[in-house]
Design a protein around this motif. Structure first.
Motif, PDB file in Angstrom:
ATOM      1  N   ILE A  72      -1.798   8.176  19.037  1.00 31.49           N
ATOM      2  CA  ILE A  72      -1.874   7.422  17.781  1.00 31.49           C
ATOM      3  C   ILE A  72      -2.495   6.055  18.045  1.00 31.49           C
ATOM      4  O   ILE A  72      -2.280   5.453  19.102  1.00 31.49           O
ATOM      5  CB  ILE A  72      -0.483   7.285  17.120  1.00 31.49           C
ATOM      6  CG1 ILE A  72      -0.634   6.719  15.704  1.00 31.49           C
ATOM      7  CG2 ILE A  72       0.458   6.448  17.975  1.00 31.49           C
ATOM      8  CD1 ILE A  72       0.613   6.833  14.857  1.00 31.49           C
ATOM      9  N   ALA A  74      -2.315   2.882  15.834  1.00 28.79           N
ATOM     10  CA  ALA A  74      -1.770   2.310  14.602  1.00 28.79           C
ATOM     11  C   ALA A  74      -2.752   1.355  13.938  1.00 28.79           C
ATOM     12  O   ALA A  74      -2.695   1.154  12.724  1.00 28.79           O
ATOM     13  CB  ALA A  74      -0.444   1.598  14.885  1.00 28.79           C
ATOM     14  N   LEU A  77      -5.345   4.093  11.626  1.00 33.39           N
ATOM     15  CA  LEU A  77      -4.695   5.333  11.198  1.00 33.39           C
ATOM     16  C   LEU A  77      -5.678   6.326  10.567  1.00 33.39           C
ATOM     17  O   LEU A  77      -5.576   7.531  10.839  1.00 33.39           O
ATOM     18  CB  LEU A  77      -3.526   5.031  10.263  1.00 33.39           C
ATOM     19  CG  LEU A  77      -2.294   4.430  10.957  1.00 33.39           C
ATOM     20  CD1 LEU A  77      -1.225   4.077   9.928  1.00 33.39           C
ATOM     21  CD2 LEU A  77      -1.732   5.360  12.014  1.00 33.39           C
ATOM     22  N   VAL A 125       3.626   2.248  14.327  1.00 33.83           N
ATOM     23  CA  VAL A 125       3.225   1.924  12.962  1.00 33.83           C
ATOM     24  C   VAL A 125       4.080   0.782  12.422  1.00 33.83           C
ATOM     25  O   VAL A 125       3.567  -0.151  11.784  1.00 33.83           O
ATOM     26  CB  VAL A 125       3.297   3.172  12.050  1.00 33.83           C
ATOM     27  CG1 VAL A 125       3.143   2.797  10.579  1.00 33.83           C
ATOM     28  CG2 VAL A 125       2.214   4.176  12.468  1.00 33.83           C
ATOM     29  N   CYS A 144       3.760   7.766   8.684  1.00 29.50           N
ATOM     30  CA  CYS A 144       3.393   8.662   9.791  1.00 29.50           C
ATOM     31  C   CYS A 144       3.365  10.110   9.326  1.00 29.50           C
ATOM     32  O   CYS A 144       2.412  10.844   9.617  1.00 29.50           O
ATOM     33  CB  CYS A 144       4.386   8.520  10.948  1.00 29.50           C
ATOM     34  SG  CYS A 144       4.129   7.045  11.930  1.00 29.50           S
ATOM     35  N   MET A 147       0.272  10.736   7.197  1.00 31.55           N
ATOM     36  CA  MET A 147      -0.968  10.784   7.974  1.00 31.55           C
ATOM     37  C   MET A 147      -1.090  12.133   8.694  1.00 31.55           C
ATOM     38  O   MET A 147      -2.167  12.743   8.732  1.00 31.55           O
ATOM     39  CB  MET A 147      -1.030   9.632   8.981  1.00 31.55           C
ATOM     40  CG  MET A 147      -1.102   8.251   8.361  1.00 31.55           C
ATOM     41  SD  MET A 147      -2.595   7.959   7.385  1.00 31.55           S
ATOM     42  CE  MET A 147      -1.891   7.782   5.741  1.00 31.55           C
TER      43      MET A 147
END
Length: 184
Positions: A72, A74, A77, A125, A144, A147
C-alpha cells in the motif's frame, strides 16, 4: 529428504490453488489435487491436515503474496487501487479464492496474516489522514475496504453478451473512482 518434502508441499499447494479457485472448498477434490500434484493422498493429509486446513494455507499464502507484491502507498491510494487491479487481472484465481472463502467460510475467522495485513494498511491510511495527505472524510478502515473493493472491479457484474471488456478503460474508471472518493 527435506528438499523433496519441500518440493512435494510446493506441488500440492500449486495444485490446490488451482483446484480451490475453480471449484471452491466444497467442490474441490483431494484426488484431483494430488493427481495434479503427482503425489498420493496420504502426503496431502500428512503435510496439511485436512482439505479445509489446506484451503486456509493456500488463502494465507495468497494474501501474503499480494501484500508483498502490491504494498500500500497511502500517499497514492488511487495508484494503489490501479496496481491491485492489475495484480488481480493477472491472477484471477486470487479473486475467485477470495469469493469462495466469503461464500463457504464466512463464519470462520480469517487467517492471522489477513488481520495483520489489514491492520497495517489501516494504520498507514490513518497516519496519512492525520498528516493531512489523505482525506479524513471516511474512517481509515472503511476507506481501505473501499479501495480494495474498487480494485476487484475487473469484471462487470452483468456482462453484456457478445461484447468485449475494455480492460484499460475499466482500469482507468476504477482509478478515477478512487480519486473521486478521495477528492483528489
Amino acid at each position: 529428504m527435506a528438499r523433496n518434502a519441500d518440493e512435494t508441499r510446493r506441488k500440492i499447494l500449486e495444485a490446490a490453488t488451482e483446484e480451490f479457485a475453480e471449484y471452491g472448498i466444497a467442490g474441490a477434490r483431494v484426488d484431483r489435487i494430488t493427481k495434479n500434484a503427482g503425489v498420493n493422498n496420504a502426503l496431502l493429509y500428512r503435510y496439511f491436515g485436512s482439505k479445509v486446513d489446506l484451503f486456509d494455507i493456500v488463502y494465507s499464502r495468497l494474501v501474503t503474496e499480494i501484500v508483498d507484491a502490491v504494498p500500500i502507498d497511502a500517499a497514492d491510494l488511487p495508484g494503489y487501487v490501479g496496481r491491485l487491479y492489475d495484480y488481480y487481472e493477472a491472477r484471477p484465481q486470487v479473486v475467485r479464492l477470495s469469493a469462495w472463502r466469503q461464500l463457504e467460510r464466512p463464519e470462520h475467522a480469517l487467517p492471522q496474516v489477513v488481520h495483520e495485513a489489514q491492520k497495517d494498511k489501516v494504520e498507514q491510511v490513518a497516519k496519512a489522514q492525520r498528516d493531512g495527505t489523505v482525506s479524513a472524510a471516511l474512517p481509515a478502515q472503511e476507506l481501505c475496504d473501499l479501495m480494495i473493493l474498487l480494485s476487484l472491479s475487473n469484471t462487470p457484474l452483468i456482462p453484456v453478451v457478445g461484447s468485449d471488456i475494455d480492460r484499460e478503460r475499466r482500469r482507468a474508471t476504477v482509478v478515477a473512482t478512487a480519486e473521486a472518493v478521495l477528492g483528489t
